[in-house]
Design an enzyme around this catalytic site. Sequence first.
Site, PDB file in Angstrom:
ATOM      1  N   ASP A 179       0.854  -1.190   0.000  1.00 58.90           N
ATOM      2  CA  ASP A 179       0.000   0.000   0.000  1.00 58.90           C
ATOM      3  C   ASP A 179       0.889   1.238   0.000  1.00 58.90           C
ATOM      4  O   ASP A 179       1.610   1.485   0.967  1.00 58.90           O
ATOM      5  CB  ASP A 179      -0.896  -0.014   1.243  1.00 58.90           C
ATOM      6  CG  ASP A 179      -2.010   1.022   1.188  1.00 58.90           C
ATOM      7  OD1 ASP A 179      -1.848   2.029   0.469  1.00 58.90           O
ATOM      8  OD2 ASP A 179      -3.035   0.822   1.869  1.00 58.90           O
ATOM      9  N   ARG A 181      -0.290   4.443  -0.733  1.00 57.91           N
ATOM     10  CA  ARG A 181      -1.136   5.632  -0.742  1.00 57.91           C
ATOM     11  C   ARG A 181      -0.691   6.659   0.297  1.00 57.91           C
ATOM     12  O   ARG A 181      -0.312   6.310   1.408  1.00 57.91           O
ATOM     13  CB  ARG A 181      -2.598   5.242  -0.485  1.00 57.91           C
ATOM     14  CG  ARG A 181      -3.219   4.463  -1.624  1.00 57.91           C
ATOM     15  CD  ARG A 181      -4.600   3.960  -1.270  1.00 57.91           C
ATOM     16  NE  ARG A 181      -4.553   2.889  -0.281  1.00 57.91           N
ATOM     17  CZ  ARG A 181      -5.623   2.200   0.113  1.00 57.91           C
ATOM     18  NH1 ARG A 181      -6.822   2.486  -0.391  1.00 57.91           N
ATOM     19  NH2 ARG A 181      -5.497   1.234   1.008  1.00 57.91           N
TER      20      ARG A 181
END
Length: 253
Positions: A179, A181
Site C-alpha cells: 500500500d 497511498r
Amino acid sequence: MNAKIVGILDDRIQTIKSKSGTIILVGPISLPVNLDGETVKFQWYCWLPCKDLVHSEGGCRETERTEYLIEQLSESNLAEKQQSSVLVYGDFAENDDAFIRMHSICHTGDIFGSKRCDCGFQLHQSMKMIVSHGTGALFYLANHEGRGIGLFSKAMAYILQEKGYDTVEANLELGFQDDTRSYEDTLLVLAHLRSKPVTLITNNPKKLAALKASGMNVDDRVPLWGDISEFNRKYLETKVNRSGHFAEELTIP
C-alpha cells in the site's frame, strides 16, 4: 486576461500551504447527485498541487493567483494527470458531528461495477451514510488506484490474481509495496474545510492512523462492509488477514 472571468472565479479559488508547496482548491460548486433515484445536493471541491502546473518551479504566485492559474491550465495537460476532489454535504464546517469517507479511486469498481472488489458498493453506500447522517464529506482520491500503483499496474496485478496470487502478493511481485497511498494533501484539505471532530467511515486501520497522526480530532469510526460474493471473497479475506483491516461485522459466506 479577461477581468470578468477572473472576477467570477477568484472567490472560488483558495490556496493551502503544504510541505511540498501549494495546493489550489476550487469550489464550492453545486452538484446535484442522483442517489438511488433521489436528487441530493452536494457541494463539490477539486484540488490541484501547484507543482502539476507547467510553470510552477518557483511556486504558485500568491499575487494575481487566479490569472496565473488560468494562464497555465491549457498548457499543463491536466487530462493526462489525476486530480482529487471532495463531495461535501450539509454544514460540514460547523456541525458538531460529521462523517467522512476517504475513498480511493477504483476505475473497475466505481465505473464498471466490478464485483472483484467492494469499492463501487463502498462509494455508493458511504454517500448514502453521509446524507442519512446529515453532514459529511466524501474525499475521492484520484491518485490511489490499485492502492497507489496506478491503473495499468493494477491490470497486471489482476492477471497475477487470476493465477492465484492475492492482492498483496501481486503488488509485491510487481515491485510495489502492499500500500503506497499518501493522505498528506487530503488531510490538509480536510483541515481547511473543517476543524471540528469527524467520524471516519472505514475498515482500514491505516486510514484511521493517518488521520490521527495528522492531528485531526477523530471522534469515532464506523465500519463499511457489504456486497460480498464469490468474486471478491478472497479479496476481502486478504484485506483482513494480510492488510490488517478491522473484521467486525464482516461475515464472508
